[in-house]
Design a protein around this motif. Structure first.
Motif, short mmCIF file in Angstrom:
data_model
loop_
_atom_site.label_atom_id
_atom_site.label_comp_id
_atom_site.label_asym_id
_atom_site.label_seq_id
_atom_site.Cartn_x
_atom_site.Cartn_y
_atom_site.Cartn_z
N PHE A 109 0.84 -1.20 0.00
CA PHE A 109 0.00 0.00 0.00
C PHE A 109 0.87 1.25 0.00
O PHE A 109 0.61 2.21 -0.73
CB PHE A 109 -0.94 0.03 1.22
N ASN A 110 1.92 1.27 0.82
CA ASN A 110 2.82 2.42 0.86
C ASN A 110 3.53 2.64 -0.47
O ASN A 110 3.67 3.78 -0.93
CB ASN A 110 3.83 2.28 2.00
N THR A 111 3.93 1.57 -1.12
CA THR A 111 4.56 1.67 -2.44
C THR A 111 3.59 2.26 -3.45
O THR A 111 3.94 3.13 -4.25
CB THR A 111 5.08 0.29 -2.91
N VAL A 171 -10.89 2.73 7.02
CA VAL A 171 -9.72 3.59 7.05
C VAL A 171 -8.53 2.72 7.42
O VAL A 171 -8.58 1.98 8.40
CB VAL A 171 -9.87 4.72 8.10
N GLY A 172 -7.46 2.82 6.65
CA GLY A 172 -6.22 2.12 6.97
C GLY A 172 -5.13 3.14 7.22
O GLY A 172 -5.03 4.13 6.49
N TYR A 173 -4.33 2.91 8.23
CA TYR A 173 -3.23 3.82 8.56
C TYR A 173 -1.92 3.21 8.09
O TYR A 173 -1.49 2.19 8.63
CB TYR A 173 -3.22 4.13 10.06
N ILE A 205 0.10 2.54 13.24
CA ILE A 205 0.47 2.08 11.89
C ILE A 205 -0.08 0.67 11.67
O ILE A 205 0.09 -0.20 12.51
CB ILE A 205 2.00 2.11 11.70
N GLY A 206 -0.76 0.50 10.55
CA GLY A 206 -1.33 -0.80 10.21
C GLY A 206 -2.75 -1.00 10.69
O GLY A 206 -3.37 -2.00 10.35
N TYR A 207 -3.29 -0.07 11.48
CA TYR A 207 -4.68 -0.23 11.92
C TYR A 207 -5.59 -0.18 10.70
O TYR A 207 -5.42 0.66 9.81
CB TYR A 207 -5.10 0.91 12.85
#
Length: 169
Positions: A24-26, A117-119, A163-165
């Motif tokens: 997801f971050n990429t 929502v994803g963090y 992070i990751g929630y």
């Protein structure tokens, strides 16, 4: 999957697996690249006061990551309401808040039966910092509202994310 019921509606919370978090971050880095801003910019369709609001890439929308999100949402519905349901993603985007005073005001998603929502990333020491910055709740936390204000009734719940929630409501 943890189920929370702070007031009427149910809230579900789980963690995004580390490998998916990285993907997801990429993808977020890919779609927020200034060279792709015209293709992925979603800010004109959203209420948030955030400079970078970009749609997921087409490959992410068709990935195992989005399928995982759907599975978690279906698991949430089953756990909370004992009713099997088949879901699909209507829209998915990244809100990337990096500038002072960026925020997402209270709002609804009128065509959605669920929101999630994803963090993916948070500033260092985020949880401690927002607990010390109270302004009508916990500034910087996920504020979820329901119903109208009345005596002895909670209508607002603040979730301090990590992070990751992955939160479904």
């Amino acid at each position: 999957m943890k189920i929370y019921t702070p007031f009427g509606p149910v809230i579900g919370m789980t963690k995004i697996p580390a490998d998916m978090l990285e993907q997801f971050n990429t993808d977020c880095e890919f779609v927020t690249d200034p060279q792709r801003s015209d293709e992925y910019d979603n800010s004109k369709n959203l209420i948030a006061q955030i400079k970078s609001q970009t749609k997921f890439s087409k490959s992410m929308m068709n990935s195992k990551n989005v399928k995982w999100c759907i599975e978690k949402a279906e698991e949430f519905i089953m756990a909370a309401h004992f009713s099997p349901i088949k879901l699909r993603v209507q829209e998915a985007w990244y809100n990337r808040m990096v500038y002072p005073h960026e925020h997402n005001p209270q709002h609804i998603h009128p065509t959605a039966i669920l929101t999630s929502v994803g963090y993916l990333k948070l500033p260092y020491n985020f949880a401690e910092a927002i607990k010390n910055n109270k302004v009508n709740g916990l500034s910087g936390g996920l504020e979820i509202f329901h119903g109208e204000s009345s005596s002895f009734s909670y209508t607002q719940n603040t979730i301090v994310p990590g992070i990751g929630y992955y939160i479904i409501f």
